[in-house]
Design a protein around this motif. Structure first.
Motif, PDB file in Angstrom:
ATOM      1  N   ARG A 115       0.836  -1.204   0.000  1.00 36.52           N
ATOM      2  CA  ARG A 115       0.000   0.000   0.000  1.00 36.52           C
ATOM      3  C   ARG A 115       0.870   1.252   0.000  1.00 36.52           C
ATOM      4  O   ARG A 115       0.538   2.260  -0.644  1.00 36.52           O
TER       5      ARG A 115
ATOM      6  N   GLY B 260       1.556   2.173  -3.342  1.00 30.17           N
ATOM      7  CA  GLY B 260       0.420   2.482  -4.198  1.00 30.17           C
ATOM      8  C   GLY B 260      -0.314   1.319  -4.815  1.00 30.17           C
ATOM      9  O   GLY B 260      -1.159   1.528  -5.702  1.00 30.17           O
TER      10      GLY B 260
ATOM     11  N   ALA C 235      -3.137  -1.033  -5.556  1.00 33.29           N
ATOM     12  CA  ALA C 235      -4.557  -0.764  -5.320  1.00 33.29           C
ATOM     13  C   ALA C 235      -5.420  -2.017  -5.293  1.00 33.29           C
ATOM     14  O   ALA C 235      -6.635  -1.916  -5.106  1.00 33.29           O
ATOM     15  N   SER C 236      -4.827  -3.185  -5.475  1.00 30.18           N
ATOM     16  CA  SER C 236      -5.606  -4.424  -5.421  1.00 30.18           C
ATOM     17  C   SER C 236      -4.789  -5.478  -4.692  1.00 30.18           C
ATOM     18  O   SER C 236      -3.703  -5.867  -5.150  1.00 30.18           O
TER      19      SER C 236
ATOM     20  N   GLU D 297      -7.933   1.640   5.529  1.00 29.71           N
ATOM     21  CA  GLU D 297      -7.451   1.736   4.148  1.00 29.71           C
ATOM     22  C   GLU D 297      -8.609   1.744   3.157  1.00 29.71           C
ATOM     23  O   GLU D 297      -8.617   2.528   2.196  1.00 29.71           O
TER      24      GLU D 297
ATOM     25  N   ASP E  17     -11.680   2.692   3.730  1.00 31.45           N
ATOM     26  CA  ASP E  17     -12.426   3.941   3.868  1.00 31.45           C
ATOM     27  C   ASP E  17     -11.698   5.118   3.227  1.00 31.45           C
ATOM     28  O   ASP E  17     -12.325   6.043   2.700  1.00 31.45           O
ATOM     29  N   SER E  18     -10.362   5.082   3.251  1.00 29.43           N
ATOM     30  CA  SER E  18      -9.597   6.227   2.752  1.00 29.43           C
ATOM     31  C   SER E  18      -9.365   6.172   1.246  1.00 29.43           C
ATOM     32  O   SER E  18      -9.011   7.184   0.638  1.00 29.43           O
ATOM     33  N   ASP E  19      -9.561   5.015   0.630  1.00 34.84           N
ATOM     34  CA  ASP E  19      -9.274   4.869  -0.797  1.00 34.84           C
ATOM     35  C   ASP E  19     -10.387   4.091  -1.481  1.00 34.84           C
ATOM     36  O   ASP E  19     -10.414   2.850  -1.445  1.00 34.84           O
ATOM     37  N   PRO E  20     -11.308   4.775  -2.143  1.00 39.32           N
ATOM     38  CA  PRO E  20     -12.415   4.093  -2.812  1.00 39.32           C
ATOM     39  C   PRO E  20     -11.963   3.153  -3.932  1.00 39.32           C
ATOM     40  O   PRO E  20     -12.720   2.264  -4.336  1.00 39.32           O
ATOM     41  N   GLN E  21     -10.740   3.337  -4.436  1.00 36.70           N
ATOM     42  CA  GLN E  21     -10.248   2.486  -5.523  1.00 36.70           C
ATOM     43  C   GLN E  21      -9.621   1.186  -5.032  1.00 36.70           C
ATOM     44  O   GLN E  21      -9.364   0.280  -5.830  1.00 36.70           O
ATOM     45  N   LEU E  22      -9.363   1.073  -3.735  1.00 36.77           N
ATOM     46  CA  LEU E  22      -8.708  -0.108  -3.201  1.00 36.77           C
ATOM     47  C   LEU E  22      -9.654  -1.298  -3.202  1.00 36.77           C
ATOM     48  O   LEU E  22     -10.796  -1.207  -2.744  1.00 36.77           O
TER      49      LEU E  22
END
Length: 407
Positions: free
Chosen positions: A108, A111, A113-114, A133, A135-140
């Protein structure tokens, strides 16, 4: 994926196997210069990777997965090197697999994201980190396993207050193996508990087919086949409960991924399934366990090529057929076989000490004190973790990259 300022950090005594003349210079500066590597410039032993083999293996495995209609989420615990994970993602990997929250945090930070955490996640601190994590990153995207109703309860409690649910696969295990549900009643109970949890989403089914061994012995292959049959039947049975757009069905170490692709593809047209392999050792391959067992080399082919070389100098010749080499358990793995001499085919390592190794020389082999020798390795996972910085060399022995690991 972004790379933090690690490339701009000056190198120094903290990085073993690095030429002293590199101290005070950054990895970015060294790579830009592209110096020719010489073992005599670095205090030994040293560890290097071959650029051509890395590229070949990346392309080969990506093509194989495309041809077989499966996704690849390579296990990042193998190398714990975000630079290599970046290359795997660029080659088509759908995610990076990890075994712990600490490993997930490394990726993370760079960067990724998956992520797939291939195991149970029940500790409160780890769950809190995952929830924050998400909650802070909609793309994760993040998926992990669960194999007990109690585990579902702990996850649900640990994720209280988070706004996004965590995707979970029910793990199916092998008798005598490690984690995973052992019977259909347990599988059904866990799946229904996940589906009822307000903090979780049932995403699919997962297993690990090599949990009882990594040989090609008929009895082990029978265990693998039975496990994969159970995984397939479980996926079909749980499909009505799945709460994600498609079902994830995941297995696949580095020994039986062909069997996984055979058993876990060809689903009925109305069953949206993503078959996800987690093989990680293909990237560097080896001269040992995976040379013997990988589906792409077990029959003598070179579809994968060893990328690792550990190099060390002969420091003693106490007996006519014995050379002592300055390389030991602090430098190479030994859990799946001893390193293989590449320059002296008639020789073999017989004993590995903390910092030295005994090399029995073949009848016509010689090795002088001060001579550098190259060794292939067995099992990349337990070699990467012994090196914080690994040069990548091209065919002309020029440095084309410096790989940082974060164990």
């Amino acid at each position: 994926m972004t790379v933090p300022a690690a490339a701009d950090e000056p190198l120094d005594w903290r990085f073993k196997g690095v030429p002293v003349q590199w101290w005070g210079r950054t990895a970015a500066e060294i790579v830009a210069e592209g110096p020719r590597w010489s073992d005599d410039d670095a205090p030994g032993p040293v560890c290097v990777l071959r650029a051509e083999a890395l590229t070949h293996n990346l392309e080969t495995m990506a093509a194989w997965c495309r041809q077989r209609g499966v996704e690849l989420a390579p296990h990042g615990k193998t190398h714990m090197a975000p630079q290599l994970a970046d290359r795997q993602l660029a080659a088509g990997a759908s995610a990076i697999t990890v075994a712990t929250v600490a490993q997930a945090a490394v990726y993370r930070a760079f960067g990724v994201a998956s992520l797939v955490l291939a195991g149970e996640l029940v500790d409160r601190a780890g769950l809190a980190w995952v929830g924050a994590e998400l909650d802070s990153d909609p793309q994760l995207t993040f998926t992990c396993w669960v194999d007990s109703v109690r585990g579902v309860e702990l996850m649900t409690a640990g994720l209280a207050g988070t706004s996004r649910p965590v995707d979970v696969c029910v793990e199916v295990g092998i008798p005598g193996g490690r984690s995973g549900c052992r019977d259909r009643a347990e599988i059904d109970a866990v799946a229904r508990a996940v589906a009822a949890s307000p903090r979780l989403r049932l995403a699919g089914v997962a297993g690990y087919e090599a949990a009882v061994g990594q040989t090609l012995a008929p009895q082990e292959q029978d265990v693998v086949a039975e496990h994969l049959r159970l995984l397939r039947a479980t996926a079909i049975g749980l499909a009505p409960l799945v709460q994600t757009e498609s079902m994830m069905v995941s297995a696949g170490g580095s020994t039986y991924f062909d069997a996984v692709a055979d058993a876990l593809t060809g689903w009925a047209g109305d069953l949206p399934v993503r078959t996800v392999l987690r093989s990680g050792c293909y990237l560097t391959h080896d001269h040992g366990i995976y040379q013997r067992t990988s589906p792409l080399t077990r029959d003598g082919g070179d579809a994968l090529r060893p990328a690792f070389e550990v190099r060390a100098a002969v420091v003693s010749r106490p007996e006519p057929e014995l050379a002592v080499v300055a390389m030991g358990r602090r430098d190479v793995g030994f859990d799946q076989g001893l390193p293989v001499p590449l320059d002296l085919p008639g020789s073999a390592l017989t004993t590995l000490y903390d910092q030295h190794a005994n090399l029995r020389l073949g009848g016509f082999d010689s090795a002088d004190v001060g001579q550098w020798l190259r060794f292939g390795i067995s099992h990349p996972c337990t070699v990467f973790d012994k090196w914080r910085l690994i040069p990548v060399l091209d065919a002309g022995d020029r440095v084309v990259d410096l790989i940082r690991t974060y164990f």
